[in-house]
Design a protein around this motif. Sequence first.
Motif, PDB file in Angstrom:
ATOM      1  N   ILE A 144      49.933  52.279  25.110  1.00  0.00           N
ATOM      2  CA  ILE A 144      51.088  51.815  24.324  1.00  0.00           C
ATOM      3  C   ILE A 144      51.585  50.468  24.844  1.00  0.00           C
ATOM      4  CG2 ILE A 144      53.507  52.307  23.789  1.00  0.00           C
ATOM      5  CD1 ILE A 144      52.786  55.273  23.774  1.00  0.00           C
ATOM      6  N   GLU A 145      51.514  50.281  26.153  1.00  0.00           N
ATOM      7  CA  GLU A 145      51.976  49.039  26.766  1.00  0.00           C
ATOM      8  C   GLU A 145      51.112  47.845  26.387  1.00  0.00           C
ATOM      9  OE1 GLU A 145      52.203  47.071  31.263  1.00  0.00           O
ATOM     10  OE2 GLU A 145      51.965  49.231  31.028  1.00  0.00           O
ATOM     11  N   VAL A 146      49.785  48.046  26.324  1.00  0.00           N
ATOM     12  CA  VAL A 146      48.891  46.907  26.118  1.00  0.00           C
ATOM     13  C   VAL A 146      48.557  46.645  24.652  1.00  0.00           C
ATOM     14  CG1 VAL A 146      47.860  47.284  28.386  1.00  0.00           C
ATOM     15  CG2 VAL A 146      46.746  48.251  26.366  1.00  0.00           C
ATOM     16  N   LEU A 147      48.719  47.627  23.773  1.00  0.00           N
ATOM     17  CA  LEU A 147      48.305  47.450  22.382  1.00  0.00           C
ATOM     18  C   LEU A 147      49.018  46.307  21.645  1.00  0.00           C
ATOM     19  CD1 LEU A 147      47.572  50.990  20.898  1.00  0.00           C
ATOM     20  CD2 LEU A 147      45.983  49.122  21.403  1.00  0.00           C
ATOM     21  N   PRO A 148      50.291  46.034  21.948  1.00  0.00           N
ATOM     22  CA  PRO A 148      50.894  44.857  21.283  1.00  0.00           C
ATOM     23  C   PRO A 148      50.178  43.553  21.627  1.00  0.00           C
ATOM     24  CG  PRO A 148      52.604  46.293  22.152  1.00  0.00           C
ATOM     25  CD  PRO A 148      51.303  46.806  22.696  1.00  0.00           C
ATOM     26  N   ASN A 149      49.377  43.580  22.695  1.00  0.00           N
ATOM     27  CA  ASN A 149      48.580  42.418  23.112  1.00  0.00           C
ATOM     28  C   ASN A 149      49.449  41.187  23.355  1.00  0.00           C
ATOM     29  OD1 ASN A 149      46.213  41.174  23.874  1.00  0.00           O
ATOM     30  ND2 ASN A 149      45.571  40.665  21.793  1.00  0.00           N
ATOM     31  N   HIS A 150      50.507  41.397  24.098  1.00  0.00           N
ATOM     32  CA  HIS A 150      51.411  40.294  24.432  1.00  0.00           C
ATOM     33  C   HIS A 150      51.815  40.420  25.894  1.00  0.00           C
ATOM     34  CE1 HIS A 150      54.441  37.201  24.001  1.00  0.00           C
ATOM     35  NE2 HIS A 150      55.354  38.023  24.491  1.00  0.00           N
ATOM     36  N   ASP A 151      51.576  39.352  26.683  1.00  0.00           N
ATOM     37  CA  ASP A 151      51.873  39.348  28.127  1.00  0.00           C
ATOM     38  C   ASP A 151      51.277  40.599  28.789  1.00  0.00           C
ATOM     39  OD1 ASP A 151      53.234  36.958  27.917  1.00  0.00           O
ATOM     40  OD2 ASP A 151      55.189  37.903  27.692  1.00  0.00           O
ATOM     41  N   VAL A 152      49.976  40.719  28.652  1.00  0.00           N
ATOM     42  CA  VAL A 152      49.261  41.892  29.176  1.00  0.00           C
ATOM     43  C   VAL A 152      48.954  41.688  30.656  1.00  0.00           C
ATOM     44  CG1 VAL A 152      47.268  43.392  28.903  1.00  0.00           C
ATOM     45  CG2 VAL A 152      48.238  42.220  26.910  1.00  0.00           C
ATOM     46  N   GLN A 153      49.361  42.639  31.471  1.00  0.00           N
ATOM     47  CA  GLN A 153      49.047  42.602  32.896  1.00  0.00           C
ATOM     48  C   GLN A 153      47.730  43.318  33.149  1.00  0.00           C
ATOM     49  OE1 GLN A 153      52.444  44.201  35.032  1.00  0.00           O
ATOM     50  NE2 GLN A 153      53.379  42.168  35.147  1.00  0.00           N
ATOM     51  N   VAL A 154      46.843  42.639  33.874  1.00  0.00           N
ATOM     52  CA  VAL A 154      45.505  43.164  34.130  1.00  0.00           C
ATOM     53  C   VAL A 154      45.202  43.033  35.614  1.00  0.00           C
ATOM     54  CG1 VAL A 154      43.053  42.953  33.576  1.00  0.00           C
ATOM     55  CG2 VAL A 154      44.771  42.456  31.829  1.00  0.00           C
ATOM     56  N   GLY A 155      44.653  44.083  36.191  1.00  0.00           N
ATOM     57  CA  GLY A 155      44.206  44.011  37.579  1.00  0.00           C
ATOM     58  C   GLY A 155      42.892  43.255  37.661  1.00  0.00           C
ATOM     59  N   ALA A 156      42.750  42.386  38.667  1.00  0.00           N
ATOM     60  CA  ALA A 156      41.548  41.563  38.788  1.00  0.00           C
ATOM     61  C   ALA A 156      41.114  41.479  40.247  1.00  0.00           C
ATOM     62  CB  ALA A 156      41.797  40.157  38.240  1.00  0.00           C
ATOM     63  N   ARG A 157      39.813  41.306  40.427  1.00  0.00           N
ATOM     64  CA  ARG A 157      39.256  41.114  41.765  1.00  0.00           C
ATOM     65  C   ARG A 157      38.733  39.685  41.879  1.00  0.00           C
ATOM     66  NH1 ARG A 157      35.627  45.895  44.025  1.00  0.00           N
ATOM     67  NH2 ARG A 157      36.064  44.603  45.854  1.00  0.00           N
ATOM     68  N   PHE A 158      38.797  39.155  43.105  1.00  0.00           N
ATOM     69  CA  PHE A 158      38.377  37.781  43.359  1.00  0.00           C
ATOM     70  C   PHE A 158      37.353  37.765  44.487  1.00  0.00           C
ATOM     71  CE2 PHE A 158      42.531  37.640  41.508  1.00  0.00           C
ATOM     72  CZ  PHE A 158      42.554  36.513  40.696  1.00  0.00           C
ATOM     73  N   SER A 159      36.595  36.673  44.530  1.00  0.00           N
ATOM     74  CA  SER A 159      35.628  36.483  45.607  1.00  0.00           C
ATOM     75  C   SER A 159      35.643  35.019  46.026  1.00  0.00           C
ATOM     76  CB  SER A 159      34.223  36.888  45.156  1.00  0.00           C
ATOM     77  OG  SER A 159      33.268  36.635  46.157  1.00  0.00           O
ATOM     78  N   GLY A 160      36.013  34.787  47.276  1.00  0.00           N
ATOM     79  CA  GLY A 160      36.030  33.418  47.788  1.00  0.00           C
ATOM     80  C   GLY A 160      37.113  32.546  47.187  1.00  0.00           C
TER      81      GLY A 160
ATOM     82  N   PHE B 206      34.929  48.851  32.807  1.00  0.00           N
ATOM     83  CA  PHE B 206      35.729  48.416  31.663  1.00  0.00           C
ATOM     84  C   PHE B 206      36.944  47.615  32.120  1.00  0.00           C
ATOM     85  CE2 PHE B 206      33.479  52.049  29.671  1.00  0.00           C
ATOM     86  CZ  PHE B 206      32.926  51.371  28.596  1.00  0.00           C
ATOM     87  N   GLY B 207      37.494  47.952  33.290  1.00  0.00           N
ATOM     88  CA  GLY B 207      38.593  47.156  33.832  1.00  0.00           C
ATOM     89  C   GLY B 207      38.166  45.724  34.117  1.00  0.00           C
ATOM     90  N   ASN B 208      36.945  45.564  34.630  1.00  0.00           N
ATOM     91  CA  ASN B 208      36.427  44.222  34.888  1.00  0.00           C
ATOM     92  C   ASN B 208      36.213  43.444  33.587  1.00  0.00           C
ATOM     93  OD1 ASN B 208      36.361  44.519  37.681  1.00  0.00           O
ATOM     94  ND2 ASN B 208      34.277  45.331  37.675  1.00  0.00           N
ATOM     95  N   MET B 209      35.794  44.150  32.540  1.00  0.00           N
ATOM     96  CA  MET B 209      35.637  43.486  31.250  1.00  0.00           C
ATOM     97  C   MET B 209      36.976  42.957  30.746  1.00  0.00           C
ATOM     98  SD  MET B 209      32.935  45.905  29.161  1.00  0.00           S
ATOM     99  CE  MET B 209      33.156  44.916  27.683  1.00  0.00           C
ATOM    100  N   ALA B 210      38.027  43.742  30.919  1.00  0.00           N
ATOM    101  CA  ALA B 210      39.357  43.287  30.515  1.00  0.00           C
ATOM    102  C   ALA B 210      39.796  42.079  31.339  1.00  0.00           C
ATOM    103  CB  ALA B 210      40.359  44.429  30.659  1.00  0.00           C
ATOM    104  N   ALA B 211      39.502  42.115  32.644  1.00  0.00           N
ATOM    105  CA  ALA B 211      39.859  40.990  33.515  1.00  0.00           C
ATOM    106  C   ALA B 211      39.126  39.727  33.099  1.00  0.00           C
ATOM    107  CB  ALA B 211      39.551  41.337  34.969  1.00  0.00           C
ATOM    108  N   ASN B 212      37.875  39.860  32.692  1.00  0.00           N
ATOM    109  CA  ASN B 212      37.118  38.697  32.219  1.00  0.00           C
ATOM    110  C   ASN B 212      37.822  38.012  31.057  1.00  0.00           C
ATOM    111  OD1 ASN B 212      35.024  38.689  34.005  1.00  0.00           O
ATOM    112  ND2 ASN B 212      33.633  39.870  32.714  1.00  0.00           N
ATOM    113  N   GLY B 213      38.310  38.820  30.116  1.00  0.00           N
ATOM    114  CA  GLY B 213      39.009  38.244  28.970  1.00  0.00           C
ATOM    115  C   GLY B 213      40.299  37.561  29.377  1.00  0.00           C
ATOM    116  N   ALA B 214      41.015  38.144  30.336  1.00  0.00           N
ATOM    117  CA  ALA B 214      42.253  37.525  30.808  1.00  0.00           C
ATOM    118  C   ALA B 214      41.976  36.196  31.486  1.00  0.00           C
ATOM    119  CB  ALA B 214      42.965  38.473  31.767  1.00  0.00           C
ATOM    120  N   PHE B 215      40.952  36.149  32.333  1.00  0.00           N
ATOM    121  CA  PHE B 215      40.595  34.901  33.007  1.00  0.00           C
ATOM    122  C   PHE B 215      40.156  33.836  32.000  1.00  0.00           C
ATOM    123  CE2 PHE B 215      39.910  37.407  37.003  1.00  0.00           C
ATOM    124  CZ  PHE B 215      40.805  36.691  37.775  1.00  0.00           C
TER     125      PHE B 215
END
Length: 205
Positions: A40-56, A148-157
């Motif tokens: 319900i939080e993400v479906l409006p697709n506005h200011d979506v918070q996504v967890g992301a991992r980084f390397s270097g 699938f979480g990583n796929m969402a992070a890709n779109g956010a980046f």
Amino acid sequence: MTTIHTYRPSRSDIVGMWAFLGAGVVIAGGAVAAAVLRIIEVLPNHDVQVGARFSGTVAEAPIGPDGTALPVMLDRATITAESLPTASLVALVIEQVAAALTIVVVVTCLVILSRSVMRGQVFSRRNTRLVTTAGFTGLIGFAAVPFFGNMAANGAFAGLSDGTFDNVVMSVDLTPLILIAFIAAMAGVVFAIGDRLQRDTEGLV
């Protein structure tokens, strides 16, 4: 005459298993509720918070004297995207569904198994299937959810950097994955052997 010997759980065993059943219902219900709220939080697709991992990736954090910013190596962070591409939004929803479904299936299998044990039947073909299903459902879910979480992070980046940031990590932690696979396989083997030994013993009585 053939006598079938069944396990008779003690009163303390029954109390413990009822507590386990209650905890399982709470866990499954909480997982479903959390998934629904997140969707319900993400479906409006506005200011979506996504967890992301980084390397270097180097960032600055106020950890020096008097809050002075010092460089740190960024590993995980939560980023906010103004909106996500449709594919990433769908992946984010699938992530929540997969997480909830995994927990519900595992808990359901273990609850049914506990009910069978409470009735005095520990080893059986059905119980072997329940243990195997629970184990490998957990294994698949553990791999699918971060994917699938990583796929969402890709779109956010991609949205935040106009496609110029390519340091996204697509990974699944293999150590717990291997451990879950080992435990699932071992539990399935133990219950299969127990079922076979019980049937052989009953045939000899």
